[in-house]
Write an enzyme that holds these catalytic residues in place. Structure first.
Site, PDB file in Angstrom:
ATOM      1  N   SER A 103       0.886  -1.164   0.000  1.00 35.21           N
ATOM      2  CA  SER A 103       0.000   0.000   0.000  1.00 35.21           C
ATOM      3  C   SER A 103       0.926   1.217   0.000  1.00 35.21           C
ATOM      4  O   SER A 103       2.119   1.087   0.314  1.00 35.21           O
ATOM      5  CB  SER A 103      -0.826  -0.025   1.292  1.00 35.21           C
ATOM      6  OG  SER A 103      -1.362   1.243   1.578  1.00 35.21           O
ATOM      7  N   TYR A 140      -1.470  -1.107  10.335  1.00 34.52           N
ATOM      8  CA  TYR A 140      -1.512  -1.543   8.929  1.00 34.52           C
ATOM      9  C   TYR A 140      -0.225  -1.126   8.226  1.00 34.52           C
ATOM     10  O   TYR A 140       0.388  -1.898   7.491  1.00 34.52           O
ATOM     11  CB  TYR A 140      -2.731  -0.899   8.265  1.00 34.52           C
ATOM     12  CG  TYR A 140      -2.920  -1.210   6.796  1.00 34.52           C
ATOM     13  CD1 TYR A 140      -3.367  -2.463   6.380  1.00 34.52           C
ATOM     14  CD2 TYR A 140      -2.697  -0.236   5.821  1.00 34.52           C
ATOM     15  CE1 TYR A 140      -3.573  -2.736   5.031  1.00 34.52           C
ATOM     16  CE2 TYR A 140      -2.903  -0.499   4.480  1.00 34.52           C
ATOM     17  CZ  TYR A 140      -3.340  -1.746   4.089  1.00 34.52           C
ATOM     18  OH  TYR A 140      -3.546  -2.015   2.749  1.00 34.52           O
TER      19      TYR A 140
END
Ligand SMILES: NC(=O)c1ccc[n+]([C@@H]2O[C@H](COP(=O)([O-])OP(=O)(O)OC[C@H]3O[C@@H](n4cnc5c(N)ncnc54)[C@H](O)[C@@H]3O)[C@@H](O)[C@H]2O)c1
Length: 259
Positions: free
Chosen positions: A141, A154
């Site tokens: 990401s 995350y």
């Protein structure tokens, strides 16, 4: 046909980017194993591929199960006769809060972001060696390249994915095995909603999620999140022989988000 006669696996392939990738790779000549916990979704993607004249098998199952994360490699090799590529795409947003963090959600995120793809990789490498090479692709990401205030946990895991892929790329380069990472910004999938609506994220509690998704469009330089197919196009490049000298790359596909 950019993936003619290639054999590969896509995890989290019943929805979103994984589905778009599986469909696209098959349309380019690959035989694809469609892996996901959503059995109905798996069968729908396989049917979609077969209807278009492509080759696919469905492997429904839970990637938090170690044996399953490993076993998808043998199942695919058995069905199609080998393995050339894996897109280890599964992941999880994890908890938002650090204070009174939900450790079950933390563990689930570790399992889906890190543990599962590590086990699949360990099983995939020997199969790729038999074919004289191969290509691994992981999904991190933009949060795996820069700090993410809404999602520090995350972000930690996705930095881990980038670190793993880069290290692997160096380790297996001499064996003609490549490893790359794709780093999307926001992508218009169910997981984008899951991110925004995390139950421990006070700022979005009780709010209309679709309205929030819309209101956040101005956070994207292009005024919109990516469509799953736009990520699948980049994945196709990284997994195909066109990227034969691309390894250890973390490719942002984020519409200039972190430029
Ligand atoms: N959507 C985004 O904005 C975005 C941005 C950056 C990175 N990512 C990453 O992309 C990946 C997935 O994203 P998406 O947006 O394509 O997702 P999605 O919500 O469209 O699909 C996720 C899929 O994962 C499957 N899944 C969930 N738990 C599973 C399990 N235990 N075993 C097997 N399958 C399971 C679901 O059934 C679903 O089909 C993740 O790695 C995520 O971190 C997403």
């Amino acid at each position: 046909m950019r993936m003619k006669d290639k054999i590969g696996i896509v995890t989290a392939a019943a929805s979103g980017m994984g589905r778009a990738g599986a469909v696209r790779f098959a349309s380019e000549g690959a035989s694809v194993a469609v892996v996901d916990i959503d059995a109905d979704g798996v069968h729908a993607v396989v049917a979609e591929i077969e209807k278009a004249g492509g080759k696919a098998i469905g492997l429904p199952g839970d990637l938090t199960d170690d044996a399953f994360s490993r076993g998808i490699v043998a199942e695919t090799a058995r069905a199609f006769g080998g393995l050339d590529f894996v897109w280890a795409h599964a992941g999880h947003p994890g908890p938002s809060r650090l204070e009174d963090m939900d450790l079950d959600v933390f563990d689930l995120a570790v399992n889906l972001n890190i543990r599962s793809m590590t086990l699949t990789t360990g099983a995939a490498l020997p199969e790729m060696r038999k074919r004289g090479g191969g290509a691994m692709l992981y999904t991190a990401s933009t949060g795996g390249l820069r700090g993410s205030p809404r999602s520090p946990i995350y972000s930690a895991m996705k930095f881990g994915v980038v670190g793993f892929a880069r290290s692997l790329a160096k380790r297996v380069a001499h064996e003609n095995i490549r490893a790359n990472v794709i780093c999307p910004g926001g992508v218009d999938t169910p997981m984008l909603r899951q991110f925004i609506a995390r139950p421990d994220q006070d700022s979005t509690k009780g709010k209309d999620i679709e309205a929030l998704v819309k209101s956040r469009r101005n956070e994207y330089p292009m005024g919109r999140p990516a469509e799953p197919e736009e990520i699948a196009s980049a994945a196709l490049f990284l997994l195909s022989d066109e990227a034969s000298y691309v390894s250890g790359a973390a490719l942002t596909v984020d519409g200039a988000m972190i430029a």
